[in-house]
Design a protein around this motif. Sequence first.
Motif, PDB file in Angstrom:
ATOM      1  N   LYS A 217      84.322  36.579 -20.123  1.00 54.56           N
ATOM      2  CA  LYS A 217      83.484  37.488 -19.334  1.00 54.56           C
ATOM      3  C   LYS A 217      82.683  38.417 -20.245  1.00 54.56           C
ATOM      4  CE  LYS A 217      82.466  39.596 -15.321  1.00 54.56           C
ATOM      5  NZ  LYS A 217      81.881  40.877 -15.749  1.00 54.56           N
ATOM      6  N   LEU A 218      83.294  38.902 -21.314  1.00 55.42           N
ATOM      7  CA  LEU A 218      82.585  39.769 -22.254  1.00 55.42           C
ATOM      8  C   LEU A 218      81.422  39.021 -22.895  1.00 55.42           C
ATOM      9  CD1 LEU A 218      85.580  41.590 -23.995  1.00 55.42           C
ATOM     10  CD2 LEU A 218      83.967  42.569 -22.351  1.00 55.42           C
ATOM     11  N   VAL A 219      81.638  37.754 -23.244  1.00 58.45           N
ATOM     12  CA  VAL A 219      80.575  36.957 -23.858  1.00 58.45           C
ATOM     13  C   VAL A 219      79.451  36.711 -22.855  1.00 58.45           C
ATOM     14  CG1 VAL A 219      80.002  34.693 -24.817  1.00 58.45           C
ATOM     15  CG2 VAL A 219      82.072  35.877 -25.574  1.00 58.45           C
ATOM     16  N   ARG A 220      79.808  36.369 -21.620  1.00 58.35           N
ATOM     17  CA  ARG A 220      78.779  36.120 -20.590  1.00 58.35           C
ATOM     18  C   ARG A 220      77.928  37.361 -20.344  1.00 58.35           C
ATOM     19  NH1 ARG A 220      82.856  33.421 -17.738  1.00 58.35           N
ATOM     20  NH2 ARG A 220      83.075  35.192 -16.327  1.00 58.35           N
ATOM     21  N   ALA A 224      73.424  37.151 -24.740  1.00 58.76           N
ATOM     22  CA  ALA A 224      72.902  36.938 -26.091  1.00 58.76           C
ATOM     23  C   ALA A 224      72.097  35.651 -26.172  1.00 58.76           C
ATOM     24  CB  ALA A 224      74.054  36.895 -27.102  1.00 58.76           C
ATOM     25  N   ALA A 225      71.274  35.572 -27.188  1.00 60.49           N
ATOM     26  CA  ALA A 225      70.454  34.385 -27.414  1.00 60.49           C
ATOM     27  C   ALA A 225      71.320  33.219 -27.902  1.00 60.49           C
ATOM     28  CB  ALA A 225      69.371  34.687 -28.442  1.00 60.49           C
ATOM     29  N   THR A 226      70.799  31.999 -27.696  1.00 62.30           N
ATOM     30  CA  THR A 226      71.426  30.785 -28.210  1.00 62.30           C
ATOM     31  C   THR A 226      70.722  30.375 -29.499  1.00 62.30           C
ATOM     32  OG1 THR A 226      72.000  30.019 -25.990  1.00 62.30           O
ATOM     33  CG2 THR A 226      71.896  28.348 -27.718  1.00 62.30           C
ATOM     34  N   VAL A 282      74.289  23.604 -31.769  1.00 62.55           N
ATOM     35  CA  VAL A 282      73.941  24.624 -30.781  1.00 62.55           C
ATOM     36  C   VAL A 282      75.074  25.634 -30.736  1.00 62.55           C
ATOM     37  CG1 VAL A 282      73.385  25.110 -28.370  1.00 62.55           C
ATOM     38  CG2 VAL A 282      72.642  22.947 -29.414  1.00 62.55           C
ATOM     39  N   ARG A 283      74.745  26.915 -30.979  1.00 59.76           N
ATOM     40  CA  ARG A 283      75.767  27.954 -30.962  1.00 59.76           C
ATOM     41  C   ARG A 283      75.377  29.046 -29.979  1.00 59.76           C
ATOM     42  NH1 ARG A 283      77.405  32.867 -32.903  1.00 59.76           N
ATOM     43  NH2 ARG A 283      75.433  33.338 -33.937  1.00 59.76           N
ATOM     44  N   GLY A 284      76.232  29.222 -28.984  1.00 61.19           N
ATOM     45  CA  GLY A 284      76.035  30.329 -28.065  1.00 61.19           C
ATOM     46  C   GLY A 284      76.716  31.583 -28.598  1.00 61.19           C
ATOM     47  N   ALA A 285      76.726  32.614 -27.797  1.00 59.80           N
ATOM     48  CA  ALA A 285      77.377  33.862 -28.190  1.00 59.80           C
ATOM     49  C   ALA A 285      78.886  33.666 -28.255  1.00 59.80           C
ATOM     50  CB  ALA A 285      77.028  34.966 -27.194  1.00 59.80           C
ATOM     51  N   THR A 286      79.534  34.446 -29.082  1.00 61.42           N
ATOM     52  CA  THR A 286      80.986  34.429 -29.213  1.00 61.42           C
ATOM     53  C   THR A 286      81.504  35.846 -29.066  1.00 61.42           C
ATOM     54  OG1 THR A 286      80.985  34.800 -31.613  1.00 61.42           O
ATOM     55  CG2 THR A 286      80.817  32.508 -30.841  1.00 61.42           C
ATOM     56  N   LEU A 287      82.825  35.967 -29.067  1.00 57.60           N
ATOM     57  CA  LEU A 287      83.431  37.298 -29.000  1.00 57.60           C
ATOM     58  C   LEU A 287      83.040  38.138 -30.209  1.00 57.60           C
ATOM     59  CD1 LEU A 287      85.295  39.065 -27.286  1.00 57.60           C
ATOM     60  CD2 LEU A 287      87.233  38.162 -28.584  1.00 57.60           C
ATOM     61  N   GLU A 288      82.790  37.488 -31.335  1.00 53.74           N
ATOM     62  CA  GLU A 288      82.347  38.226 -32.527  1.00 53.74           C
ATOM     63  C   GLU A 288      81.009  38.918 -32.271  1.00 53.74           C
ATOM     64  OE1 GLU A 288      81.086  37.251 -37.135  1.00 53.74           O
ATOM     65  OE2 GLU A 288      82.776  36.178 -36.237  1.00 53.74           O
ATOM     66  N   ASP A 289      80.110  38.261 -31.549  1.00 55.07           N
ATOM     67  CA  ASP A 289      78.825  38.879 -31.214  1.00 55.07           C
ATOM     68  C   ASP A 289      79.037  40.117 -30.338  1.00 55.07           C
ATOM     69  OD1 ASP A 289      77.089  36.939 -32.498  1.00 55.07           O
ATOM     70  OD2 ASP A 289      77.720  35.558 -30.933  1.00 55.07           O
ATOM     71  N   VAL A 290      79.953  40.020 -29.382  1.00 60.40           N
ATOM     72  CA  VAL A 290      80.271  41.167 -28.528  1.00 60.40           C
ATOM     73  C   VAL A 290      80.827  42.301 -29.376  1.00 60.40           C
ATOM     74  CG1 VAL A 290      81.691  41.981 -26.606  1.00 60.40           C
ATOM     75  CG2 VAL A 290      80.745  39.670 -26.555  1.00 60.40           C
ATOM     76  N   PHE A 291      81.752  41.961 -30.258  1.00 58.54           N
ATOM     77  CA  PHE A 291      82.396  42.950 -31.128  1.00 58.54           C
ATOM     78  C   PHE A 291      81.361  43.700 -31.972  1.00 58.54           C
ATOM     79  CE2 PHE A 291      84.448  44.133 -35.115  1.00 58.54           C
ATOM     80  CZ  PHE A 291      85.618  44.743 -34.693  1.00 58.54           C
ATOM     81  N   THR A 295      80.521  47.660 -31.843  1.00 61.22           N
ATOM     82  CA  THR A 295      81.056  48.484 -32.937  1.00 61.22           C
ATOM     83  C   THR A 295      80.104  48.628 -34.112  1.00 61.22           C
ATOM     84  OG1 THR A 295      82.156  46.626 -34.059  1.00 61.22           O
ATOM     85  CG2 THR A 295      83.388  47.746 -32.317  1.00 61.22           C
ATOM     86  N   GLY A 296      79.010  47.864 -34.126  1.00 63.41           N
ATOM     87  CA  GLY A 296      78.065  47.945 -35.234  1.00 63.41           C
ATOM     88  C   GLY A 296      78.399  46.961 -36.342  1.00 63.41           C
ATOM     89  N   ARG A 297      77.494  46.831 -37.285  1.00 61.06           N
ATOM     90  CA  ARG A 297      77.628  45.839 -38.351  1.00 61.06           C
ATOM     91  C   ARG A 297      77.927  46.446 -39.712  1.00 61.06           C
ATOM     92  NH1 ARG A 297      75.473  40.772 -36.989  1.00 61.06           N
ATOM     93  NH2 ARG A 297      74.718  40.708 -34.845  1.00 61.06           N
ATOM     94  N   GLU A 298      78.018  47.776 -39.785  1.00 59.10           N
ATOM     95  CA  GLU A 298      78.278  48.380 -41.090  1.00 59.10           C
ATOM     96  C   GLU A 298      79.706  48.085 -41.546  1.00 59.10           C
ATOM     97  OE1 GLU A 298      79.427  51.555 -38.091  1.00 59.10           O
ATOM     98  OE2 GLU A 298      77.831  50.066 -38.365  1.00 59.10           O
TER      99      GLU A 298
END
Length: 301
Positions: A217-220, A224-226, A282-291, A295-298
């Motif tokens: 659900k968080l990913v949906r 995010a872009a594919t 083909v890669r869709g969004a993952t939980l890492e993208d949500v994270f 939380t940011g990328r720094e």
Amino acid sequence: MDVAIKVADLAKRYGDLAAVDGVSFEVKTGEFFGILGPNGAGKTTTLEIVEGLREPDSGEVGLLGMRPWPRNPELAMRIGVQLQSSAFFDRLTAREQLRTFAELYGVSSARADEMLEVVGLTDKARTRIEKLSGGQAQRLSIACALVHDPELVFLDEPTAALDPQARRNLWDLLRRVNSDGRTVVLTTHHMDEAESLCDRVAIMDSGRVLTIDSPAKLVRDLHAATHISISSGFLTVEQAAGVAGAEAHVEDDGLDLTFTTHDPARILTALAERSALDGLRVRGATLEDVFLELTGREYRA
């Protein structure tokens, strides 16, 4: 479902640092629940308070219908705790170590030996702790947390520093632990681990819970872009831009030509019409993208 853990407005400060700042969540009985967050997010402090290992400054914790603090001996037999790093007696064998834990809980040696088989360490029963691999030591740590047959298990980064094979092997064990009817609470830095194992996850940062839901659900909800990649050389960047249109972004790193798009069906159709599907990924969004979105990328040391 019954509630195994109920946390309401939990807070813990160390001087000016708010390690836990108003955390609230519930874990259902039988659920596999994950707590995610960057370094310093407050995951471990929250878990230690819930386990009764640390006193909160304020807030309420209900653990199997009881308060874990002050230390509640009645809860000790109903919960199992596997910490980030386990301190074993190096000169003991795996069997001796597990039987020692069993004695502390008033559990028979036969039960300890049974747990060695459950975690796949029967052939290492006579091996000293110092001779076990990282994955084997983690399995023994989990066996120690389960030897008294708890109904609720806490696992704090159980696969940290393990190689991919050992991690996947341990995942199978953790699934069996949960499928036996136990409630499992897991903290981890591995997003694929949480996505594979957890029914729901809470993402924390700066001592607060940012969101709670199932990984899917968080990913949906991220919208995010594919990312569609093919081998470089089949289309020029200019040709790819014509396929992509104004909506998509195109990048060629010399190995892969990648489209970033919210309309993957159109681009896949166009690539198929041009017979340009070699090396397709083909890669869709993952939980890492949500994270990372939350939380940011720094880098956090």
